[in-house]
Design an enzyme around this catalytic site. Structure first.
Site, short mmCIF file in Angstrom:
data_model
loop_
_atom_site.label_atom_id
_atom_site.label_comp_id
_atom_site.label_asym_id
_atom_site.label_seq_id
_atom_site.Cartn_x
_atom_site.Cartn_y
_atom_site.Cartn_z
N HIS A 107 7.32 -9.50 -7.82
CA HIS A 107 8.75 -9.78 -7.95
C HIS A 107 9.09 -10.38 -9.31
O HIS A 107 10.16 -10.13 -9.87
CB HIS A 107 9.23 -10.71 -6.84
CG HIS A 107 9.29 -10.06 -5.50
ND1 HIS A 107 9.36 -10.75 -4.31
CD2 HIS A 107 9.31 -8.75 -5.15
CE1 HIS A 107 9.41 -9.90 -3.30
NE2 HIS A 107 9.37 -8.68 -3.79
N ASP A 162 2.36 1.28 3.98
CA ASP A 162 2.86 -0.10 3.89
C ASP A 162 3.10 -0.46 2.42
O ASP A 162 4.23 -0.56 1.98
CB ASP A 162 1.88 -1.08 4.55
CG ASP A 162 2.55 -2.39 4.94
OD1 ASP A 162 3.79 -2.49 4.83
OD2 ASP A 162 1.84 -3.32 5.37
N ASP A 163 2.00 -0.67 1.68
CA ASP A 163 2.08 -1.08 0.27
C ASP A 163 0.95 -0.39 -0.49
O ASP A 163 -0.11 -0.97 -0.69
CB ASP A 163 1.92 -2.60 0.16
CG ASP A 163 2.97 -3.36 0.95
OD1 ASP A 163 4.11 -3.44 0.49
OD2 ASP A 163 2.65 -3.86 2.04
N GLU A 179 3.27 -8.50 14.43
CA GLU A 179 2.32 -8.38 13.31
C GLU A 179 1.21 -9.41 13.43
O GLU A 179 0.12 -9.24 12.90
CB GLU A 179 3.06 -8.63 11.99
CG GLU A 179 3.37 -7.41 11.19
CD GLU A 179 3.88 -7.80 9.82
OE1 GLU A 179 3.17 -7.54 8.85
OE2 GLU A 179 5.00 -8.33 9.72
N PRO A 205 17.16 -6.49 -0.97
CA PRO A 205 17.98 -6.65 -2.18
C PRO A 205 17.80 -8.06 -2.74
O PRO A 205 17.86 -9.04 -2.01
CB PRO A 205 19.42 -6.45 -1.68
CG PRO A 205 19.29 -5.80 -0.33
CD PRO A 205 17.98 -6.25 0.23
N HIS A 227 9.56 -4.91 11.91
CA HIS A 227 8.18 -5.39 11.95
C HIS A 227 8.05 -6.21 13.24
O HIS A 227 8.78 -7.18 13.42
CB HIS A 227 7.87 -6.28 10.75
CG HIS A 227 7.64 -5.53 9.48
ND1 HIS A 227 8.59 -4.70 8.93
CD2 HIS A 227 6.56 -5.48 8.65
CE1 HIS A 227 8.11 -4.17 7.81
NE2 HIS A 227 6.88 -4.63 7.62
#
Length: 348
Positions: A68, A287-288, A205, A102, A202
């Site tokens: 980020h 996922d990533d 988890e 966002p 989700h």
């Protein structure tokens, strides 16, 4: 040289329904971002979990925080989203649903609205360049940010659902599962559902979320992300499984992510087997792909190798994923035709 098996999985037409934008940033794109922001002193080992490495879920979320920092302007988001879309297309993905929370940054002037606009711009640019992939967007609620922000996010998604020509299709609920209570987010999720946004949540988890999972399943969601601890063999309950079956809610399953994030002990113990043997709708996802150093072809290959799936079974798994997408029936029909047109000989 790619061997014949690798080529089969790469050429297999695929659907990706659980891809977090910032977690999907490849090594190559991270290099470009790092060169733009040398003052941050960020190394590659801080942005990805390599082969054979494992991290706690908390450590995985620390990795996202680092990414980020690198993605904090409209220019960054446009490059990242475009690169991610093109990489999925190169991996044989024909339909992609990206998801992202966002974010705003007062230092760079980034607003949440501009964030979503920029992702949409990247999707439109890739389409105009002729990239062979249909992309949609889920606006994500980060559960850590509480009730008010969740409602604000839904209103933003609603606005874009009406103005993005069908590109914004739903809401994702994600973020650190150990923080916050799903109960506080129910009003926002209910509003999203009422206005026609699809819900991918989700769920389960981490262990000991039976009450929250039960509440969220009552909505019910249109798809479940992970669902790792839903079934009784791992501390879930039969009543949760019954609700999932009753509403026929597809599960988005991310094998490498769960193994590397230590919510599943190893590939052979993955809950893929439980739901697959029930004949329940499941979709293999990444996922990533950047953070966990994988791609969708690898995930299919891992599932096939681990659970002894034939090529025909893999093809069917990929094809059935079309039923679970959030785009309209016309898009589903076009995708089914693509699968028919590319079906290898010998596969029914």
């Amino acid at each position: 040289m790619e061997n014949e098996t690798d080529a089969f999985y790469r050429e297999l037409p695929k659907v990706e329904l659980h891809a977090h934008l910032n977690g999907s940033v490849s090594f190559k794109t991270i290099e470009k971002l790092i060169s733009r922001k040398p003052h941050l002193n960020i190394g590659h080992d801080m942005t990805a979990i390599g082969k054979g490495q494992r991290r706690t879920l908390d450590e995985c979320f620390q990795v996202f925080k680092v990414i980020h920092q690198l993605v904090d302007t409209e220019e960054d988001i446009l490059m990242v989203a475009s690169d991610v879309i093109k990489e999925f297309a190169a991996d044989g993905v024909k339909y992609l649903e990206l998801r992202s929370t966002p974010r705003e940054d007062k230092n760079t002037g980034l607003t949440k609205k501009k964030y979503v606009e920029t992702v949409i711009k990247a999707i439109q640019q890739c389409k105009s360049e002729g990239v062979d992939i249909d992309v949609r967007f889920l606006v994500a609620i980060d559960r850590r940010n509480g009730t008010d922000v969740a409602m604000e996010t839904v209103k933003l998604a609603e606005e874009f659902m009406l103005s993005s020509d069908g590109l914004v299709v739903g809401i994702d609920l994600s973020g650190d599962p150990t923080i916050g209570d799903g109960k506080d987010l129910l009003p926002a999720l209910q509003r999203a559902k009422n206005c026609g946004l699809k819900l991918s949540l989700h769920l389960s988890e981490v262990p000991s979320q039976l009450e929250e999972s039960d509440l969220l399943l009552n909505l019910p969601p249109d798809r479940i992300g992970h669902g790792t601890f839903l079934h009784p063999e791992v501390g879930g309950s039969q009543s949760l499984v019954d609700k999932v079956l009753k509403h026929n809610i597809p599960l988005e399953l991310c094998l490498t992510s769960n193994v590397k994030g230590r919510t599943v002990p190893c590939y052979s113990k993955h809950h893929f087997k439980y739901w697959y043997e029930l004949g329940h709708p499941i979709v293999i996802c990444t996922d990533d792909k950047g953070v966990f150093s994988t791609d969708l072809s690898q995930e299919y290959q891992l599932a096939a190798f681990t659970f002894g799936l034939s090529r025909e079974a893999v093809w069917q798994l990929s094809q059935r994923a079309i039923d679970c997408i959030f785009a309209p029936d016309t898009v589903k029909q076009q995708l089914r035709q693509k699968w028919i047109d590319t079906q290898p000989q010998g596969i029914k």
